[in-house]
Design a protein around this motif. Structure first.
Motif, mmCIF file in Angstrom:
data_model
loop_
_atom_site.group_PDB
_atom_site.id
_atom_site.type_symbol
_atom_site.label_atom_id
_atom_site.label_comp_id
_atom_site.label_asym_id
_atom_site.label_seq_id
_atom_site.Cartn_x
_atom_site.Cartn_y
_atom_site.Cartn_z
ATOM 1 N N GLY A 92 28.999 38.086 56.694
ATOM 2 C CA GLY A 92 30.013 39.325 56.657
ATOM 3 C C GLY A 92 31.464 39.107 56.404
ATOM 4 O O GLY A 92 31.975 40.412 56.754
ATOM 5 N N ASN A 132 27.684 43.567 48.712
ATOM 6 C CA ASN A 132 27.065 42.668 49.785
ATOM 7 C C ASN A 132 27.713 42.918 51.334
ATOM 8 O O ASN A 132 27.764 41.869 52.204
ATOM 9 C CB ASN A 132 26.981 41.277 49.503
ATOM 10 N N PRO A 136 28.026 44.006 55.252
ATOM 11 C CA PRO A 136 27.178 44.479 56.304
ATOM 12 C C PRO A 136 26.871 45.866 56.472
ATOM 13 O O PRO A 136 27.756 46.445 56.334
ATOM 14 C CB PRO A 136 27.822 43.577 57.510
ATOM 15 N N CYS A 167 29.868 48.768 57.409
ATOM 16 C CA CYS A 167 31.130 48.627 56.669
ATOM 17 C C CYS A 167 31.518 49.996 55.917
ATOM 18 O O CYS A 167 30.618 50.459 55.326
ATOM 19 C CB CYS A 167 31.274 47.334 55.965
ATOM 20 N N CYS A 180 34.846 47.103 59.418
ATOM 21 C CA CYS A 180 33.207 46.665 59.522
ATOM 22 C C CYS A 180 32.985 46.797 61.179
ATOM 23 O O CYS A 180 34.185 46.442 61.803
ATOM 24 C CB CYS A 180 33.019 45.335 59.098
#
Length: 211
Positions: A38, A161, A163, A166, A210
């Motif tokens: 992440g 991509n 996590p 976020c 995030c």
């Protein structure tokens, strides 16, 4: 002032000192790239240039009035990307007072649409992956303000991509006040000391966080 943009400056007429900055306009779309764990691993730039620069870049290229191909524009793409190194690729990534460093650009290309407007795309990896659990500030701008960067209206900055949970918040700069607006002349910018950062006043910024 770098690469092909330096060539563009050479095209300006002798009266250029009376002209105001900027000279090149770019509409930017950005991707924040996440990798294993992440963490943020880099950025994918897509910079679309104004009609004047595009006309300069595509001059003499293309056949039968058609836009030039990616292959024809490849040498200019290489020149632009290599020249951008001097200015840290017009890219800033920081958390608090700490600035992150970048690796060599990857997957770069210059393309022209049906109207011969050119877009430079390239991936700029971070030298080391960065956690976004501490908010990261991401900016694209030219400190000399020779090039004016504006974020695109639709989906200017996206996460790839990332996590779950976020987010990215985009902040557009406030307009210059009257004293700064009056400074936008060639004589003012030519007199700036090395390392001066006028462009930060007009830099859009994105904050990535995030959970």
């Amino acid at each position: 002032m770098t690469g092909a943009w330096l060539l563009l400056a050479a095209m300006l007429p002798p009266s250029a000192p009376a002209l105001a900055h900027p000279h090149v306009w770019v509409t930017a779309k950005e991707q924040i790239l996440f990798g294993p764990g992440g963490k943020i691993v880099g950025f994918r730039h897509a910079w679309t240039f104004d009609e004047m620069y595009s006309a300069f870049a595509t001059q003499g290229l293309g056949k039968d009035g058609k836009p030039p191909t990616r292959e024809e524009l490849a040498p200019l793409a290489k020149t632009n990307v290599e020249s951008l190194k001097e200015f840290q690729y017009f890219t800033v990534a920081k958390a608090g007072p700490h600035y992150y460093e970048f690796g060599p650009p990857q997957d770069y290309e210059l393309t022209a649409d049906a109207k011969k407007i050119v877009t430079l795309r390239f991936t700029l990896p971070l030298k080391e992956p960065v956690s976004a659990k501490k908010p990261l500030i991401f900016m694209v701008y030219d400190p000399t303000y020779f090039v004016d960067f504006e974020l695109a209206e639709d989906d200017p900055v996206t996460l790839k991509n990332a996590p779950a949970g976020c987010s990215v918040t985009n902040m557009r700069p406030d307009p210059l006040d009257e004293p700064d607006t009056k400074k936008l002349s060639e004589s003012f910018f030519s007199g700036l000391s090395p390392g001066a950062d006028f462009g930060i006043k007009l830099a859009p910024r994105s904050i990535v966080a995030c959970p």
